[in-house]
Design an enzyme around this catalytic site. Structure first.
Site, mmCIF file in Angstrom:
data_model
loop_
_atom_site.group_PDB
_atom_site.id
_atom_site.type_symbol
_atom_site.label_atom_id
_atom_site.label_comp_id
_atom_site.label_asym_id
_atom_site.label_seq_id
_atom_site.Cartn_x
_atom_site.Cartn_y
_atom_site.Cartn_z
ATOM 1 C CG ASP A 64 -5.776 9.813 -3.034
ATOM 2 O OD1 ASP A 64 -5.089 8.948 -2.465
ATOM 3 O OD2 ASP A 64 -5.703 10.020 -4.265
ATOM 4 C CG HIS A 65 -7.758 6.014 -4.255
ATOM 5 N ND1 HIS A 65 -8.126 5.660 -5.534
ATOM 6 C CD2 HIS A 65 -6.683 6.829 -4.395
ATOM 7 C CE1 HIS A 65 -7.309 6.228 -6.407
ATOM 8 N NE2 HIS A 65 -6.423 6.948 -5.737
HETATM 9 ZN ZN LIG Z 1 -2.541 5.834 -4.741
#
Ligand SMILES: [Zn+2]
Length: 273
Positions: A64-65
């Site tokens: 997600d990053h």
């Molecule tokens: Zn994380």
């Protein structure tokens, strides 16, 4: 300095919240921290973009990053009119991630090189894998990395940006830890990812309950801020996403543990430092 939350969301797709990403505008230009889902759409809203980033800093390699790393990498390339390598800082493994991203994009790179006569170079990044200490020093801007604790995701790092006497810390995903404490000391702003332990326990879904052991709850993040003399705490990466009308609960949970200023992030929230 100025901090803009480009994405205040989490892995869970949300029509109102892009994935985790924060823009820090400094005296030497824009620094990007993580590049979650929708990062360049949000950057466009504040007149920034792939060509404007002085550097990209990754806190860790959870999907997600880094969802839109390929978009940053590609747009940096095709929207520059001379070779413009992307400086990328991140934990061990970042070099391999960039190599894999380039390999994934190989068909596209070939199409564009064949189609644009004036595009005579490949996209490229200059990767520096970091652990702790000063990792970036330009003009009055200094970035310091410190190890955080997001096990079993490992290694992970937090960053402190100092510019002309002001300071911002990007915690990333972590439980409270000594590395984060070190870079938070006396910081003006702490951007901290948080989860709501009380709500997640109520939901009782094992896949969600699992995230509790490697994230900070709202009180955890507030106590980190309080313990280290932080002035403003920005809560972001909100899990579960706040139901409209419940925002005050998040602020109250932080305020019960922290005497400074608390802000609940939404996309494009901007704080002057
Ligand atoms: Zn994380």
């Amino acid at each position: 300095m100025q901090v803009t939350i480009l994405g205040s969301g989490s892995p869970i797709p949300d029509p109102e919240r892009a994935g985790p990403s924060t823009l820090v505008r400094t005296s030497i230009g824009d620094l990007l921290f993580d590049c979650g889902r929708g990062v360049l759409m949000r950057a466009a809203a504040v007149a920034s973009g792939a060509g404007a980033f002085q550097a990209l800093f990754l806190t860790h390699l959870h999907s997600d990053h880094i969802t839109d790393l390929n978009d940053v990498f590609t747009m940096r390339w095709v929207m520059s009119f001379s070779p413009n390598p992307l400086p990328v800082f991140g934990p061990s493994g970042t070099g391999g991630l960039l190599q894999a991203t380039e390999a994934m994009l190989e068909p596209d790179i070939g199409y564009r090189l064949a189609h644009h006569d004036d595009l005579e170079w490949r996209p490229f990044a200059v990767v520096t894998e970091v652990g702790s200490g000063v990792i970036f020093d330009q003009g009055t801007v200094r970035v310091t990395a410190a190890p955080t604790d997001h096990a079993p995701a490992h290694p992970t790092v937090g960053y402190r940006i100092d510019d002309d006497g002001r300071s911002v810390v990007i915690a990333g995903d972590t439980v409270p830890c000594s590395g984060l404490d070190q870079i938070c000391a006396d910081a003006d702003v702490l951007v901290h990812t948080v989860v709501r332990r009380d709500l997640i326990e109520q939901i009782g879904l094992p896949r969600l309950t699992d995230v509790l052991d490697y994230h900070s709850s709202v009180p955890d993040a507030a106590r980190t801020a309080e313990r280290n003399g932080v002035r403003t705490l920005i809560l972001t990466h909100l899990v579960p996403p706040p139901v409209p009308g419940t925002e005050q609960e998040w602020l109250d949970q932080a305020a019960a543990n922290f005497n400074g200023h608390v802000v609940l992030a939404s996309d494009l929230l901007t704080v002057e430092v």
